[in-house]
Design an enzyme around this catalytic site. Structure first.
Site, PDB file in Angstrom:
ATOM      1  N   ALA A  65       0.870  -1.179   0.000  1.00  0.00           N
ATOM      2  CA  ALA A  65       0.000   0.000   0.000  1.00  0.00           C
ATOM      3  C   ALA A  65       0.906   1.228   0.000  1.00  0.00           C
ATOM      4  O   ALA A  65       2.064   1.159   0.417  1.00  0.00           O
ATOM      5  CB  ALA A  65      -0.881  -0.022   1.235  1.00  0.00           C
ATOM      6  N   GLY A 108       0.584  -4.931   0.913  1.00  0.00           N
ATOM      7  CA  GLY A 108      -0.609  -4.972   0.073  1.00  0.00           C
ATOM      8  C   GLY A 108      -0.356  -5.665  -1.264  1.00  0.00           C
ATOM      9  O   GLY A 108      -1.290  -6.197  -1.873  1.00  0.00           O
ATOM     10  N   GLU A 111      -0.771  -9.207  -0.544  1.00  0.00           N
ATOM     11  CA  GLU A 111      -2.202  -9.404  -0.258  1.00  0.00           C
ATOM     12  C   GLU A 111      -3.028  -9.364  -1.548  1.00  0.00           C
ATOM     13  O   GLU A 111      -3.970 -10.128  -1.715  1.00  0.00           O
ATOM     14  CB  GLU A 111      -2.660  -8.340   0.752  1.00  0.00           C
ATOM     15  N   GLU A 131       4.727  -5.013   7.164  1.00  0.00           N
ATOM     16  CA  GLU A 131       4.030  -3.912   7.850  1.00  0.00           C
ATOM     17  C   GLU A 131       4.568  -3.667   9.251  1.00  0.00           C
ATOM     18  O   GLU A 131       4.571  -2.535   9.731  1.00  0.00           O
ATOM     19  CB  GLU A 131       2.520  -4.203   7.921  1.00  0.00           C
TER      20      GLU A 131
HETATM   21  C1  LIG Z   1      -1.901  -2.910   3.002  1.00  0.00           C
HETATM   22  C2  LIG Z   1      -1.231  -3.019   4.317  1.00  0.00           C
HETATM   23  C3  LIG Z   1      -2.096  -2.531   5.426  1.00  0.00           C
HETATM   24  O1  LIG Z   1      -1.036  -4.362   4.593  1.00  0.00           O
HETATM   25  C4  LIG Z   1      -0.001  -2.175   4.451  1.00  0.00           C
HETATM   26  C5  LIG Z   1       1.106  -2.124   3.456  1.00  0.00           C
HETATM   27  O2  LIG Z   1       1.147  -2.615   2.367  1.00  0.00           O
HETATM   28  S1  LIG Z   1       2.340  -1.175   4.086  1.00  0.00           S
HETATM   29  C6  LIG Z   1       3.577  -1.232   2.832  1.00  0.00           C
HETATM   30  C7  LIG Z   1       4.375  -2.474   2.881  1.00  0.00           C
HETATM   31  N1  LIG Z   1       5.491  -2.367   1.985  1.00  0.00           N
HETATM   32  C8  LIG Z   1       6.697  -1.997   2.374  1.00  0.00           C
HETATM   33  O3  LIG Z   1       6.956  -1.693   3.516  1.00  0.00           O
HETATM   34  C9  LIG Z   1       7.765  -1.933   1.287  1.00  0.00           C
HETATM   35  C10 LIG Z   1       8.271  -0.519   1.125  1.00  0.00           C
HETATM   36  N2  LIG Z   1       9.319  -0.464   0.114  1.00  0.00           N
HETATM   37  C11 LIG Z   1      10.567  -0.916   0.312  1.00  0.00           C
HETATM   38  O4  LIG Z   1      10.922  -1.443   1.345  1.00  0.00           O
HETATM   39  C12 LIG Z   1      11.540  -0.698  -0.808  1.00  0.00           C
HETATM   40  O5  LIG Z   1      11.021   0.284  -1.664  1.00  0.00           O
HETATM   41  C13 LIG Z   1      11.829  -1.981  -1.624  1.00  0.00           C
HETATM   42  C14 LIG Z   1      12.627  -2.972  -0.756  1.00  0.00           C
HETATM   43  C15 LIG Z   1      10.550  -2.633  -2.124  1.00  0.00           C
HETATM   44  C16 LIG Z   1      12.698  -1.593  -2.864  1.00  0.00           C
HETATM   45  O6  LIG Z   1      13.825  -0.882  -2.468  1.00  0.00           O
HETATM   46  P1  LIG Z   1      14.657  -0.045  -3.563  1.00  0.00           P
HETATM   47  O7  LIG Z   1      14.951  -0.890  -4.742  1.00  0.00           O
HETATM   48  O8  LIG Z   1      15.822   0.539  -2.831  1.00  0.00           O
HETATM   49  O9  LIG Z   1      13.672   1.093  -4.075  1.00  0.00           O
HETATM   50  P2  LIG Z   1      13.243   2.434  -3.300  1.00  0.00           P
HETATM   51  O10 LIG Z   1      14.201   3.515  -3.636  1.00  0.00           O
HETATM   52  O11 LIG Z   1      13.005   2.143  -1.851  1.00  0.00           O
HETATM   53  O12 LIG Z   1      11.808   2.702  -3.958  1.00  0.00           O
HETATM   54  C17 LIG Z   1      11.678   3.363  -5.216  1.00  0.00           C
HETATM   55  C18 LIG Z   1      10.577   4.399  -5.068  1.00  0.00           C
HETATM   56  O13 LIG Z   1       9.367   3.709  -4.757  1.00  0.00           O
HETATM   57  C19 LIG Z   1       8.796   4.257  -3.561  1.00  0.00           C
HETATM   58  N3  LIG Z   1       8.073   3.186  -2.840  1.00  0.00           N
HETATM   59  C20 LIG Z   1       8.464   1.937  -2.641  1.00  0.00           C
HETATM   60  N4  LIG Z   1       7.536   1.278  -1.936  1.00  0.00           N
HETATM   61  C21 LIG Z   1       6.563   2.169  -1.671  1.00  0.00           C
HETATM   62  C22 LIG Z   1       5.337   2.100  -0.966  1.00  0.00           C
HETATM   63  N5  LIG Z   1       4.898   0.947  -0.392  1.00  0.00           N
HETATM   64  N6  LIG Z   1       4.587   3.205  -0.879  1.00  0.00           N
HETATM   65  C23 LIG Z   1       4.963   4.350  -1.441  1.00  0.00           C
HETATM   66  N7  LIG Z   1       6.116   4.486  -2.157  1.00  0.00           N
HETATM   67  C24 LIG Z   1       6.895   3.402  -2.245  1.00  0.00           C
HETATM   68  C25 LIG Z   1      10.009   4.747  -2.784  1.00  0.00           C
HETATM   69  O14 LIG Z   1       9.633   5.671  -1.799  1.00  0.00           O
HETATM   70  C26 LIG Z   1      10.849   5.350  -3.900  1.00  0.00           C
HETATM   71  O15 LIG Z   1      10.288   6.591  -4.246  1.00  0.00           O
HETATM   72  P3  LIG Z   1      11.173   7.940  -4.082  1.00  0.00           P
HETATM   73  O16 LIG Z   1      11.560   7.990  -2.649  1.00  0.00           O
HETATM   74  O17 LIG Z   1      12.335   7.750  -4.997  1.00  0.00           O
HETATM   75  O18 LIG Z   1      10.243   9.037  -4.487  1.00  0.00           O
END
Ligand SMILES: CC(C)(O)CC(=O)SCCNC(=O)CCNC(=O)[C@H](O)C(C)(C)COP(=O)(O)OP(=O)(O)OC[C@H]1O[C@@H](n2cnc3c(N)ncnc32)[C@H](O)[C@@H]1OP(=O)(O)O
Length: 257
Positions: A65, A108, A111, A131
């Protein structure tokens, strides 16, 4: 129909939905949810579509998400809009949906894949419910569906440590049905969906419903349900066609009725 966050195509009786927010690794915001549900409902209503594939990019199916959308959210916002409840519309789609997952399927994203009927994974796929690392827990079905897929011990491990599982482990524990090379993912998923779409649509839909029923009922009830649905299939033209074609040693010409 022009969409902002997804690409929608139809290929030989298969509806294909590709998540398209590369700048955010296909993070799922409210627009993605609305567009995905709308596209699925359109495919559901389209008599020329027999199965659906949902996919992302080679790097990310969906990284969860949208954390940037959620960061400012208050309890009352989340409660009043019943945040994430809109995704449940996806589970009311009666045509089969295959998730073709490459790269990250986190939170998400994992999911969403589990809301589909089965998952075909590329060798580089990574599944997780991270999460807990954000100070929350799964909210789109992860604590419930993952536990049913992989059992309590592994689901606890995934939800409490936030670790990722690779494609091989995901196949071993039953989260995914098969693993294919990254370059073959789309072709394999479209091939599987095309095969399903070549069969009798009502038979396919009834089979999907029966398998799903097994999650929600006792074995005795499920077996009775299966038998009754099976009996009802003798009212289908396609039952007669399928069995006659077998005996006549020819390919059946299903008319989806
Ligand atoms: C639905 C529920 C309630 O169950 C809740 C959820 O889903 S909470 C979200 C769970 N997901 C995460 O915690 C994963 C978050 N992302 C990461 O850990 C990393 O992005 C990665 C390991 C998947 C990839 O890492 P990397 O290759 O280093 O890329 P990044 O530079 O981190 O990401 C590129 C760009 O994408 C944006 N991004 C990544 N994931 C999300 C996200 N879930 N939401 C919003 N944006 C996301 C990240 O911020 C980067 O953007 P910029 O900072 O460059 O603008």
């Amino acid at each position: 129909m022009a969409y902002e966050t997804i690409i929608v195509e139809t290929r030989a009786r298969v509806g294909l939905i590709t998540l398209n927010r590369p700048q955010a690794l296909n993070a799922l915001n409210t627009t993605v949810m609305k567009e995905m549900v709308e596209a699925l409902q359109d495919f559901e209503a389209d008599g020329a579509v027999g199965a659906i594939v949902v996919t992302g990019s080679e790097k990310a199916f969906a990284a969860g998400a949208d954390i940037k959308q959620m960061q400012q959210m208050s309890y009352i916002d989340a409660y009043m809009e019943d945040f994430f409840a809109g995704w449940e519309a996806m589970t009311r789609i009666r045509k089969p949906i295959i998730a073709a997952v490459a790269g990250y399927a986190l939170g998400g994203g994992c999911e969403l894949a589990m809301m589909c009927d089965f998952i075909i994974a590329a060798e580089n796929a990574k599944f997780g419910q991270p999460e807990i690392t954000l100070g929350v827990m799964p909210g789109m079905g992860g604590s419930q569906r993952l536990t049913r897929f992989v059992g309590k011990s592994k689901a606890m491990d995934m939800c409490l440590t936030g670790r990722m599982m690779d494609a091989e482990e995901a196949e071993r524990c039953g989260l995914v049905s098969r693993v294919v090379p990254v370059g073959d993912l789309h072709e394999e998923a479209l091939k599987a969906a095309g095969k399903i779409a070549s069969f009798s649509l009502p038979a396919v839909m009834m089979a999907k419903e029966a398998v799903n029923r097994s999650y929600e009922t006792t074995l005795a009830e499920g077996l009775r349900y299966e038998r009754r649905v099976f009996h009802s299939m003798f009212a289908l033209d396609d039952q007669s066609e399928g069995m006659t074609a077998f005996i006549e040693k020819r390919t059946p010409n299903f008319r989806h009725r």
